[in-house]
Design a protein around this motif. Structure first.
Motif, PDB file in Angstrom:
ATOM      1  N   ASN A 292       0.856  -1.181   0.000  1.00 48.46           N
ATOM      2  CA  ASN A 292       0.000   0.000   0.000  1.00 48.46           C
ATOM      3  C   ASN A 292       0.895   1.234   0.000  1.00 48.46           C
ATOM      4  O   ASN A 292       1.970   1.219   0.592  1.00 48.46           O
ATOM      5  N   PRO A 293       0.443   2.314  -0.637  1.00 46.48           N
ATOM      6  CA  PRO A 293       1.273   3.514  -0.740  1.00 46.48           C
ATOM      7  C   PRO A 293       1.209   4.364   0.533  1.00 46.48           C
ATOM      8  O   PRO A 293       0.717   5.489   0.535  1.00 46.48           O
ATOM      9  N   LEU A 294       1.703   3.815   1.631  1.00 50.80           N
ATOM     10  CA  LEU A 294       1.624   4.496   2.921  1.00 50.80           C
ATOM     11  C   LEU A 294       2.810   5.424   3.135  1.00 50.80           C
ATOM     12  O   LEU A 294       3.946   5.077   2.852  1.00 50.80           O
TER      13      LEU A 294
ATOM     14  N   THR B  44       0.243   8.061  -0.370  1.00 55.83           N
ATOM     15  CA  THR B  44       1.002   8.860  -1.331  1.00 55.83           C
ATOM     16  C   THR B  44       0.246   9.014  -2.637  1.00 55.83           C
ATOM     17  O   THR B  44       0.531   9.920  -3.416  1.00 55.83           O
ATOM     18  N   VAL B  45      -0.695   8.130  -2.884  1.00 55.72           N
ATOM     19  CA  VAL B  45      -1.517   8.131  -4.082  1.00 55.72           C
ATOM     20  C   VAL B  45      -2.937   7.803  -3.646  1.00 55.72           C
ATOM     21  O   VAL B  45      -3.133   6.885  -2.857  1.00 55.72           O
ATOM     22  N   CYS B  46      -3.937   8.536  -4.123  1.00 53.99           N
ATOM     23  CA  CYS B  46      -5.321   8.151  -3.834  1.00 53.99           C
ATOM     24  C   CYS B  46      -6.295   8.945  -4.700  1.00 53.99           C
ATOM     25  O   CYS B  46      -5.894   9.858  -5.419  1.00 53.99           O
TER      26      CYS B  46
ATOM     27  N   SER C 100      -3.843   4.847  -8.045  1.00 50.17           N
ATOM     28  CA  SER C 100      -3.451   3.937  -6.978  1.00 50.17           C
ATOM     29  C   SER C 100      -2.095   3.343  -7.328  1.00 50.17           C
ATOM     30  O   SER C 100      -1.667   3.382  -8.487  1.00 50.17           O
ATOM     31  N   LEU C 101      -1.451   2.779  -6.335  1.00 56.23           N
ATOM     32  CA  LEU C 101      -0.185   2.105  -6.586  1.00 56.23           C
ATOM     33  C   LEU C 101      -0.399   0.910  -7.512  1.00 56.23           C
ATOM     34  O   LEU C 101       0.395   0.671  -8.413  1.00 56.23           O
TER      35      LEU C 101
ATOM     36  N   TYR D 259      -8.920   1.883   1.971  1.00 56.63           N
ATOM     37  CA  TYR D 259      -9.448   1.188   3.142  1.00 56.63           C
ATOM     38  C   TYR D 259      -8.451   1.242   4.309  1.00 56.63           C
ATOM     39  O   TYR D 259      -8.839   1.199   5.473  1.00 56.63           O
ATOM     40  N   LEU D 260      -7.155   1.357   3.995  1.00 63.40           N
ATOM     41  CA  LEU D 260      -6.145   1.360   5.038  1.00 63.40           C
ATOM     42  C   LEU D 260      -6.309   2.506   6.026  1.00 63.40           C
ATOM     43  O   LEU D 260      -5.942   2.374   7.197  1.00 63.40           O
TER      44      LEU D 260
END
Length: 157
Positions: A33-35, A46-48, A52-53, A133-134
């Motif tokens: 996930n791009p956390l 970082t992306v949303c 998305s990644l 969702y994260l």
């Protein structure tokens, strides 16, 4: 701490090092996930919203069969869903239907996920939702007190 761009590009750079030709036609189970933890907890993405990644990797490597899964659970639950009693669900998405079926089969045979609890959300653009969702998942972790939980989708009539 690396910038948001560096965090996302590191993942793509690692895949480039593997070699585009070596990845061609392969199934890539995209679990990350791009956390961004640069500002502490909870992390941001970082992306949303419009990307998305999962989509970035699919775009960078169009001949790779990218399947986003099982990024909505803790790594302990990814490999041992029985650590949580009862039924609970896992989400997958990607552009290649056969690759998603194969990944679902692997998740079932290797780790014990029930095929009926693996929900195919559709194409790779749906990784936006699983990645976003994260934000909720991290907050649930804070309330539950540990990362060993998951959700189950219950449908009305």
């Amino acid at each position: 701490m690396p910038s948001e761009f560096e965090i996302a590009s590191d993942r793509v750079a690692a895949l480039r090092q593997a070699g585009v030709a070596n990845l061609r036609g392969k199934i890539l189970v995209q679990v990350s996930n791009p956390l961004d933890f640069s500002k502490g907890m909870p992390p941001t993405l970082t992306v949303c919203n419009t990307d998305s990644l999962g989509e970035q990797i699919q775009s960078e490597f169009p001949d790779v069969r990218v399947v986003k899964a099982p990024n909505t659970v803790n790594c302990d639950i990814m490999i041992a869903p029985s650590r949580i009693p009862g039924d609970h669900d896992l989400f997958i998405c990607g552009n290649d239907a056969e690759a998603k079926q194969q990944v679902a089969k692997y998740l079932s045979e290797w780790f014990g996920w029930k095929l009926g609890n693996i929900i195919d959300l559709g194409d790779i653009t749906n990784s936006r939702g699983t990645e976003m969702y994260l934000a909720l998942w991290v907050r649930l972790w804070g309330v539950v007190g540990n990362p060993h939980f998951n959700i189950h989708i219950v449908q009305g009539r």
